[in-house]
Scaffold this active site. Structure first.
Site, PDB file in Angstrom:
ATOM      1  N   HIS A 133       1.719   4.249  -2.981  1.00  0.00           N
ATOM      2  CA  HIS A 133       1.660   5.721  -2.973  1.00  0.00           C
ATOM      3  C   HIS A 133       2.815   6.291  -3.795  1.00  0.00           C
ATOM      4  O   HIS A 133       2.664   7.314  -4.469  1.00  0.00           O
ATOM      5  CB  HIS A 133       1.735   6.262  -1.545  1.00  0.00           C
ATOM      6  CG  HIS A 133       0.420   6.193  -0.817  1.00  0.00           C
ATOM      7  ND1 HIS A 133      -0.739   6.725  -1.318  1.00  0.00           N
ATOM      8  CD2 HIS A 133       0.088   5.659   0.386  1.00  0.00           C
ATOM      9  CE1 HIS A 133      -1.737   6.527  -0.453  1.00  0.00           C
ATOM     10  NE2 HIS A 133      -1.259   5.868   0.589  1.00  0.00           N
ATOM     11  N   GLU A 136      -5.737   6.895  -2.146  1.00  0.00           N
ATOM     12  CA  GLU A 136      -5.787   5.866  -1.099  1.00  0.00           C
ATOM     13  C   GLU A 136      -6.279   4.529  -1.665  1.00  0.00           C
ATOM     14  O   GLU A 136      -5.731   3.466  -1.363  1.00  0.00           O
ATOM     15  CB  GLU A 136      -6.727   6.310   0.021  1.00  0.00           C
ATOM     16  CG  GLU A 136      -6.039   7.048   1.141  1.00  0.00           C
ATOM     17  CD  GLU A 136      -4.925   6.217   1.745  1.00  0.00           C
ATOM     18  OE1 GLU A 136      -5.154   5.046   2.068  1.00  0.00           O
ATOM     19  OE2 GLU A 136      -3.808   6.744   1.869  1.00  0.00           O
ATOM     20  N   ASP A 152      -9.252  14.313   7.873  1.00  0.00           N
ATOM     21  CA  ASP A 152      -8.642  13.299   7.002  1.00  0.00           C
ATOM     22  C   ASP A 152      -8.654  13.785   5.544  1.00  0.00           C
ATOM     23  O   ASP A 152      -8.885  13.025   4.623  1.00  0.00           O
ATOM     24  CB  ASP A 152      -9.383  11.955   7.150  1.00  0.00           C
ATOM     25  CG  ASP A 152      -8.688  10.795   6.468  1.00  0.00           C
ATOM     26  OD1 ASP A 152      -7.452  10.842   6.320  1.00  0.00           O
ATOM     27  OD2 ASP A 152      -9.386   9.834   6.083  1.00  0.00           O
ATOM     28  N   HIS A 164       0.853  -1.201   0.000  1.00  0.00           N
ATOM     29  CA  HIS A 164       0.000   0.000   0.000  1.00  0.00           C
ATOM     30  C   HIS A 164       0.890   1.252   0.000  1.00  0.00           C
ATOM     31  O   HIS A 164       0.693   2.163  -0.801  1.00  0.00           O
ATOM     32  CB  HIS A 164      -0.919  -0.014   1.221  1.00  0.00           C
ATOM     33  CG  HIS A 164      -1.708   1.246   1.414  1.00  0.00           C
ATOM     34  ND1 HIS A 164      -3.051   1.332   1.138  1.00  0.00           N
ATOM     35  CD2 HIS A 164      -1.335   2.490   1.851  1.00  0.00           C
ATOM     36  CE1 HIS A 164      -3.469   2.567   1.385  1.00  0.00           C
ATOM     37  NE2 HIS A 164      -2.447   3.289   1.828  1.00  0.00           N
ATOM     38  N   GLU A 165       1.875   1.257   0.890  1.00  0.00           N
ATOM     39  CA  GLU A 165       2.736   2.440   1.006  1.00  0.00           C
ATOM     40  C   GLU A 165       3.573   2.658  -0.250  1.00  0.00           C
ATOM     41  O   GLU A 165       3.683   3.772  -0.742  1.00  0.00           O
ATOM     42  CB  GLU A 165       3.633   2.317   2.239  1.00  0.00           C
ATOM     43  CG  GLU A 165       2.868   2.367   3.547  1.00  0.00           C
ATOM     44  CD  GLU A 165       2.048   3.641   3.702  1.00  0.00           C
ATOM     45  OE1 GLU A 165       2.560   4.727   3.382  1.00  0.00           O
ATOM     46  OE2 GLU A 165       0.881   3.553   4.124  1.00  0.00           O
ATOM     47  N   TYR A 195      -3.586  14.726  -2.665  1.00  0.00           N
ATOM     48  CA  TYR A 195      -4.011  13.950  -1.506  1.00  0.00           C
ATOM     49  C   TYR A 195      -5.081  14.673  -0.684  1.00  0.00           C
ATOM     50  O   TYR A 195      -4.892  14.986   0.492  1.00  0.00           O
ATOM     51  CB  TYR A 195      -2.778  13.621  -0.645  1.00  0.00           C
ATOM     52  CG  TYR A 195      -2.969  12.440   0.269  1.00  0.00           C
ATOM     53  CD1 TYR A 195      -3.010  11.148  -0.235  1.00  0.00           C
ATOM     54  CD2 TYR A 195      -3.106  12.614   1.633  1.00  0.00           C
ATOM     55  CE1 TYR A 195      -3.191  10.066   0.599  1.00  0.00           C
ATOM     56  CE2 TYR A 195      -3.279  11.536   2.485  1.00  0.00           C
ATOM     57  CZ  TYR A 195      -3.330  10.267   1.958  1.00  0.00           C
ATOM     58  OH  TYR A 195      -3.505   9.191   2.797  1.00  0.00           O
ATOM     59  N   HIS A 249      -9.212   8.364   3.686  1.00  0.00           N
ATOM     60  CA  HIS A 249      -9.195   6.954   4.116  1.00  0.00           C
ATOM     61  C   HIS A 249     -10.611   6.393   4.274  1.00  0.00           C
ATOM     62  O   HIS A 249     -10.780   5.241   4.621  1.00  0.00           O
ATOM     63  CB  HIS A 249      -8.467   6.794   5.456  1.00  0.00           C
ATOM     64  CG  HIS A 249      -6.998   7.036   5.377  1.00  0.00           C
ATOM     65  ND1 HIS A 249      -6.440   8.272   5.612  1.00  0.00           N
ATOM     66  CD2 HIS A 249      -5.971   6.212   5.094  1.00  0.00           C
ATOM     67  CE1 HIS A 249      -5.128   8.199   5.481  1.00  0.00           C
ATOM     68  NE2 HIS A 249      -4.812   6.957   5.168  1.00  0.00           N
TER      69      HIS A 249
END
Ligand SMILES: [Zn+2]
Length: 356
Positions: free
Chosen positions: A168, A188, A265, A164-165, A179, A270
Site C-alpha cells: 500500500h 487492494e 468497504d 501487502h501492507e 481507496y 476487499h
C-alpha cells in the site's frame, strides 16, 4: 485524497460477522478492533502530514517498537533497530525479518529503494492493543496486533500480509490509487500481488508451485479457513459458520456493487479485488516461471504508469501496452496478458493512440 488511507489486513466484513459469534470473547475482540480502527482514521491525517514533512532518506533502515498492549504509539519502546541481532520477542524478530525480506525484494527485483524509492525508514510496532485483530499501514509505519488467539493469530506471522501492507505504501508513492470503488479494489489487488510475489520469491516458488493464498497464517488452527483470500480461486478462501463465505468475485459479471462508505468497504475494495487478482494469477501461470519476473515487471511498470483514478479497464489496457513494450508486440507475455483479462471479463482495448 483523504479517504481512509489506513490500510487494514482484516476485511471489515469479517469483523462485522464476528460480532454475531456465540463466543463472548470473540465478539468483544472483534468489537474492540472495529472501534479502535475507526478511531485511527481520525488521527491519521494529521500524523501523515507531520511525518511526511520530517521524512528523510534512510536506506530503508528498520526499527521495531513494542507497544506492550498500549494503543498510543508514542509510549512504545524501541526493541530492535537495524544493526541489532535477534531479541527475545519472536514477534519483534518476525516483523524485523519480514521488513528485511520485503526491502530486499524491492531492491533486487525492481531496483526500488524502500517504499518511496528514497530509502524511507521501515518502522514497525508490535503488540498493539489488547487482542487486536488487525495489522495496518498508516502511511508511515506498520502496526501489528497480537490477534485474539481464538480466531486470529499474531499478525507478524504472515510475510505476505506484511508485504501487502507495505505494498500500500508503494502504491501511495506511485499511482496513489484512490481507496474506493474500482481504483480502491485495484489498490487492494496490487497489494495482494506484492504480497504473493514476496512470499513466492522468499520461498523460491514458481507460479505453478505457489498456493496463491493471502494470509494463510492469520487464523488460528481451530478456524476452518484457508486464508483471507485466494488469488487462484477468489471466493473460496473460507466458508464457515463463524464469518460466512468468502465474498470475492472472480469475473466482472459478478462485480459486487456496494455503497461507497466505511460499512460498504468503500464500494467493496476487499471484495472486487478478486477480479484483478485472478487476472494476475492467470498471467503468471500463463507465462510460467516466476511471478516476480515478467508478470511482476509488467504489473509494476503499469502501476507506475497509472493515476489516482485508474479503473480496471484502464489498468488492463496499460498492462497490455507495457507487455508489448517490454517483451514485444505479439510476444507470449503480451498474449498471456490479453487472455487473462478476457477470462475475467475485461477484454483489453488495443487502441493504438494509447500505446507508447
Ligand atoms: Zn489492504
Amino acid at each position: 485524497m483523504t479517504i481512509n488511507r489506513i490500510s487494514c489486513v482484516t476485511p471489515p466484513f469479517i469483523l462485522t460477522r464476528l460480532l454475531d459469534s456465540e463466543n463472548g470473547e470473540i465478539r468483544q475482540a472483534a468489537l474492540a478492533t472495529l472501534v479502535t480502527t475507526a478511531n485511527l482514521r481520525g488521527e491519521r491525517t494529521v500524523r501523515g502530514l507531520i511525518a511526511g514533512a520530517l521524512a528523510a532518506p534512510a536506506d530503508g533502515r528498520r526499527s521495531v517498537y513494542d507497544c506492550k498492549g498500549s494503543t498510543f504509539l508514542p509510549f512504545a519502546t524501541l526493541v530492535r533497530s537495524e544493526d541489532d541481532g535477534p531479541v527475545a520477542d519472536p514477534s519483534a524478530n518476525r516483523a524485523f525479518d519480514g521488513f528485511g525480506s520485503i526491502r530486499q525484494f524491492f531492491r533486487d527485483v525492481f531496483q526500488r529503494n524502500s517504499i518511496d524509492d528514497r530509502g524511507m525508514r521501515l518502522q514497525g510496532y508490535v503488540h498493539r492493543g489488547h487482542r487486536y485483530n488487525n495489522a495496518f499501514w498508516d502511511g508511515q509505519e506498520m502496526v501489528f496486533g497480537d490477534g485474539d488467539g481464538l480466531v486470529f493469530s499474531d499478525f507478524t506471522g504472515s510475510l505476505d500480509v506484511i508485504a501487502h501492507e507495505l505494498g500500500h505504501g508503494v502504491t501511495e508513492h506511485t499511482a496513489g490509487l484512490e481507496y474506493h470503488r474500482q481504483s480502491g479494489a485495484l489498490n487492494e489487488s496490487l497489494s495482494d500481488v506484492v504480497g504473493s510475489m514476496v512470499k513466492q520469491w522468499a520461498l523460491q516458488q514458481t507460479a505453478d508451485q505457489a498456493d496463491w493464498l493471502i494470509g494463510a497464517e492469520v487464523f488460528t488452527p481451530t478456524i476452518d479457513a484457508d486464508a483471507l483470500r485466494s488469488m487462484r480461486a477468489p471466493g473460496t478462501a473460507f466458508d464457515n459458520k463463524l464469518f460466512g463465505k468468502d465474498p470475492q468475485p472472480d469475473h466482472m459479471d459478478r462485480f459486487v456493487e456496494l455503497p461507497d462508505t466505511d460499512e460498504g468497504d468503500w464500494g467493496g475494495v476487499h471484495i472486487n479485488s478478486g477480479i484483478p487478482n485472478k487476472a494476475f494469477y492467470l498471467v503468471a501461470t500463463g507465462i510460467g516461471g516466476n511471478s516476480w519476473e515478467a508478470p511482476g515487471r509488467i504489473w509494476y511498470e503499469s502501476l507506475k504508469a497509472s493515476t489516482s483514478t485508474t479503473q480496471f479497464q484502464d489498468f488492463a489496457d496499460t498492462t497490455y501496452q507495457k507487455a508489448g513494450q517490454l517483451y514485444g508486440t505479439g510476444s507470449n507475455q503480451q498474449q498471456a496478458v490479453k487472455e487473462a483479462w478476457a477470462e475475467v471479463g475485461i477484454p483489453v482495448t488495443t487502441t493504438p493512440s494509447l500505446a507508447g
